[in-house]
Design a protein around this motif. Structure first.
Motif, PDB file in Angstrom:
ATOM      1  N   SER A 105       0.956  -1.118   0.124  1.00 31.93           N
ATOM      2  CA  SER A 105      -0.112  -0.086  -0.019  1.00 31.93           C
ATOM      3  C   SER A 105       0.780   1.503  -0.001  1.00 31.93           C
ATOM      4  O   SER A 105       1.774   1.227   0.738  1.00 31.93           O
ATOM      5  N   VAL A 106       0.371   2.232  -0.893  1.00 31.91           N
ATOM      6  CA  VAL A 106       1.041   3.449  -0.835  1.00 31.91           C
ATOM      7  C   VAL A 106      -0.012   4.886  -0.401  1.00 31.91           C
ATOM      8  O   VAL A 106       0.286   5.749  -0.650  1.00 31.91           O
ATOM      9  N   GLU A 107      -1.113   4.077   0.078  1.00 28.23           N
ATOM     10  CA  GLU A 107      -2.115   4.880   0.252  1.00 28.23           C
ATOM     11  C   GLU A 107      -1.843   6.142   1.477  1.00 28.23           C
ATOM     12  O   GLU A 107      -1.273   5.802   2.322  1.00 28.23           O
ATOM     13  N   LYS A 108      -2.132   7.335   1.010  1.00 25.20           N
ATOM     14  CA  LYS A 108      -2.064   8.645   1.856  1.00 25.20           C
ATOM     15  C   LYS A 108      -0.447   8.876   2.073  1.00 25.20           C
ATOM     16  O   LYS A 108      -0.151   9.941   2.746  1.00 25.20           O
ATOM     17  N   LYS A 109       0.310   8.096   1.515  1.00 26.07           N
ATOM     18  CA  LYS A 109       1.876   8.707   1.471  1.00 26.07           C
ATOM     19  C   LYS A 109       2.045   9.830   0.277  1.00 26.07           C
ATOM     20  O   LYS A 109       1.341   9.770  -0.575  1.00 26.07           O
ATOM     21  N   VAL A 110       2.791  10.811   1.053  1.00 24.24           N
ATOM     22  CA  VAL A 110       3.035  11.874   0.282  1.00 24.24           C
ATOM     23  C   VAL A 110       4.420  11.711  -0.553  1.00 24.24           C
ATOM     24  O   VAL A 110       5.290  11.181  -0.351  1.00 24.24           O
ATOM     25  N   VAL A 111       4.038  11.606  -1.824  1.00 18.37           N
ATOM     26  CA  VAL A 111       4.933  11.151  -2.987  1.00 18.37           C
ATOM     27  C   VAL A 111       5.336  12.497  -3.900  1.00 18.37           C
ATOM     28  O   VAL A 111       4.523  12.983  -4.503  1.00 18.37           O
ATOM     29  N   LEU A 112       6.627  12.886  -4.016  1.00 15.61           N
ATOM     30  CA  LEU A 112       6.927  14.095  -4.616  1.00 15.61           C
ATOM     31  C   LEU A 112       7.792  13.287  -6.058  1.00 15.61           C
ATOM     32  O   LEU A 112       8.696  12.623  -5.836  1.00 15.61           O
ATOM     33  N   ILE A 113       7.345  13.810  -7.239  1.00 14.24           N
ATOM     34  CA  ILE A 113       8.025  13.217  -8.269  1.00 14.24           C
ATOM     35  C   ILE A 113       8.305  14.445  -9.148  1.00 14.24           C
ATOM     36  O   ILE A 113       7.592  15.156  -9.596  1.00 14.24           O
ATOM     37  N   THR A 114       9.465  14.495  -9.352  1.00  8.64           N
ATOM     38  CA  THR A 114      10.078  15.355 -10.243  1.00  8.64           C
ATOM     39  C   THR A 114       9.954  15.387 -11.742  1.00  8.64           C
ATOM     40  O   THR A 114      10.051  14.120 -12.046  1.00  8.64           O
ATOM     41  N   VAL A 147       0.032  13.110  -4.437  1.00  4.74           N
ATOM     42  CA  VAL A 147       0.980  12.907  -5.434  1.00  4.74           C
ATOM     43  C   VAL A 147       1.260  14.568  -5.609  1.00  4.74           C
ATOM     44  O   VAL A 147       0.454  15.470  -5.477  1.00  4.74           O
ATOM     45  N   ILE A 148       2.626  14.929  -5.499  1.00  2.00           N
ATOM     46  CA  ILE A 148       3.120  16.036  -5.834  1.00  2.00           C
ATOM     47  C   ILE A 148       3.681  16.141  -7.308  1.00  2.00           C
ATOM     48  O   ILE A 148       4.666  15.608  -7.415  1.00  2.00           O
ATOM     49  N   ILE A 149       3.042  17.045  -8.275  1.00  2.00           N
ATOM     50  CA  ILE A 149       3.724  17.282  -9.713  1.00  2.00           C
ATOM     51  C   ILE A 149       4.677  18.245  -9.559  1.00  2.00           C
ATOM     52  O   ILE A 149       4.499  19.377  -8.698  1.00  2.00           O
TER      53      ILE A 149
END
Length: 251
Positions: A6-15, A36-38
């Motif tokens: 699970s990655v639910e609710k994880k804050v993910v920064l993708i450059t 997700v952070i674009i």
């Protein structure tokens, strides 16, 4: 087992996630319930990408090579969105030329984006993860970290360096319960490789070299990224997982 991946609710920064493989990662994580952070350099492109995706998606425009902007934005993300759980260093570029003709500008530009920015963005995010004793960093490398082709010597060198930077990060930061790994894509069909796909000779060459006899679909990278971002890989550290259709296994 359900929660293991699970990655639910994880804050993910993708450059570099307004297009190409980065956009596929963003869509995959958003569909899996992550926050997700674009990222991209152009605010309009970032805003358009955020609007086009479903799920919990926000965007921050900054240049990964601008150290002051990187540090300030990482602080803003942590304050406005939440602690960064996963960093995916995806931003990358090509500047093609034979080595004997390559300018220092093209050499340095590729090194700055593909390697130097990964070091600094990761360093800034690590400072936050260290205090929490938890985090995942995923560097997007390439098949060209292992095998070179003409006219992309700068790119190959940057990705080879990224392979060893990944190992170095894992070696130094593992004691803080931070796992650092990389994904090495082979040849994937995206808007950025459209000209290569349409080049009959190059297209035939790729298919002849890959045991699966086709280009990769960007969505076929999502599962590997989610695995490396989840608790399923809690003791996986310092590796590059090649997703190349078996290219390296075949002569």
């Amino acid at each position: 087992m359900k929660n293991l991946f699970s990655v639910e609710k994880k804050v993910v920064l993708i450059t570099g996630s307004t297009r190409g493989l980065g956009l596929s990662f963003a869509r995959g994580f958003a569909d899996s319930g992550a926050k997700v952070i674009i990222n991209g350099r152009n605010q309009d492109a970032v805003d358009q990408t955020v609007s086009a995706l479903d799920g919990d998606v926000t965007g921050f425009a900054f240049d990964v090579c601008d150290t002051e902007s990187v540090k300030a934005t990482i602080n803003n993300i942590e304050e406005e969105v939440g602690p960064i759980d996963v960093l995916i260093n995806n931003a990358g570029i090509h500047r093609r030329a034979p080595l004997e003709e390559m300018t220092m500008e093209d050499w340095n530009t590729v090194m700055d984006v593909n390697l130097n920015s990964v070091f600094y963005v990761s360093q800034c995010v690590f400072a936050k993860m260290k205090d929490r004793k938890k985090g995942k960093i995923i560097n997007i490398s390439s098949l060209n970290a292992e095998a070179a082709r003409p006219t992309i010597g700068n790119y190959c060198a940057s990705k080879g360096g990224l392979k060893m930077l990944t190992k170095s990060m894992a070696t130094e930061w593992g004691k803080h319960n931070i796992q650092v790994n990389a994904i090495g894509p082979g040849y994937f069909q995206t808007e950025l490789t459209k000209k290569l796909v349409e080049d009959q000779g190059f297209n035939s060459w790729v298919k002849s070299e890959v045991p699966q006899q086709r280009w990769g679909n960007p969505d076929e990278l999502i599962g590997t990224a989610i695995y490396l971002a989840s608790e399923a890989s809690s003791y996986v550290n310092g590796h590059t997982v090649y997703v190349d259709g078996g290219w390296q296994s075949s002569l």
